[in-house]
Design a protein around this motif. Sequence first.
Motif, PDB file in Angstrom:
ATOM      1  N   SER A  47       0.796  -1.436   0.061  1.00 59.50           N
ATOM      2  CA  SER A  47      -0.150  -0.029   0.001  1.00 59.50           C
ATOM      3  C   SER A  47       0.781   1.378   0.063  1.00 59.50           C
ATOM      4  CB  SER A  47      -0.829   0.099   1.165  1.00 59.50           C
ATOM      5  OG  SER A  47       0.049   0.014   2.468  1.00 59.50           O
ATOM      6  N   ASN A  48       2.060   1.297   0.099  1.00 55.01           N
ATOM      7  CA  ASN A  48       3.092   2.164   0.099  1.00 55.01           C
ATOM      8  C   ASN A  48       2.805   3.234   1.213  1.00 55.01           C
ATOM      9  OD1 ASN A  48       5.448   3.446  -0.858  1.00 55.01           O
ATOM     10  ND2 ASN A  48       4.258   5.044  -2.046  1.00 55.01           N
ATOM     11  N   GLU A  49       2.398   2.474   2.487  1.00 55.90           N
ATOM     12  CA  GLU A  49       2.246   3.224   3.605  1.00 55.90           C
ATOM     13  C   GLU A  49       3.211   2.840   4.679  1.00 55.90           C
ATOM     14  OE1 GLU A  49      -2.336   4.372   3.569  1.00 55.90           O
ATOM     15  OE2 GLU A  49      -2.208   2.159   4.110  1.00 55.90           O
ATOM     16  N   PHE A  50       3.476   4.096   5.376  1.00 59.86           N
ATOM     17  CA  PHE A  50       4.082   3.778   6.913  1.00 59.86           C
ATOM     18  C   PHE A  50       3.298   3.972   8.030  1.00 59.86           C
ATOM     19  CE2 PHE A  50       6.943   5.074   3.546  1.00 59.86           C
ATOM     20  CZ  PHE A  50       8.190   4.264   3.660  1.00 59.86           C
ATOM     21  N   VAL A  51       3.081   2.907   8.776  1.00 56.86           N
ATOM     22  CA  VAL A  51       2.249   2.728   9.864  1.00 56.86           C
ATOM     23  C   VAL A  51       2.953   2.996  11.266  1.00 56.86           C
ATOM     24  CG1 VAL A  51       0.349   1.319  11.159  1.00 56.86           C
ATOM     25  CG2 VAL A  51       0.718   1.387   8.564  1.00 56.86           C
TER      26      VAL A  51
END
Length: 120
Positions: A78-82
Amino acid sequence: MNKKIGKLSKRVIRLLNLDCEEMPIILGDSNVQHMKNKHYGDYIKYGKDIKEIIKNPTYVAKNPNQGSIEYIKEYKTSNEFVIVAARLSNKGVLFAKTLFVMTERKKNIYLNKGYAKKYK
């Protein structure tokens, strides 16, 4: 109800140059409620992954303003940084206080200023 979801490890302590011992990371009902109230979509998408984010982050950081210990996981699909942020309570308990998707800009600032350290 409070439950243990991970621990502040020697590796994270060393990477962030913290002056403390290993300790459990606790998740309480009020912390979950905060995540749902403030970051509902992020919590619904990633809340089930909190333990894994703490156990196997891509980066760890110490927040320059609040002093919280932050576990940052990159999700390539998702190309996300959580981020899961843990902070000591007044009674010395380390609670997972929040979870949210951080912006690409904030991630880059953390890396460029040296706040975040590569974990893997």
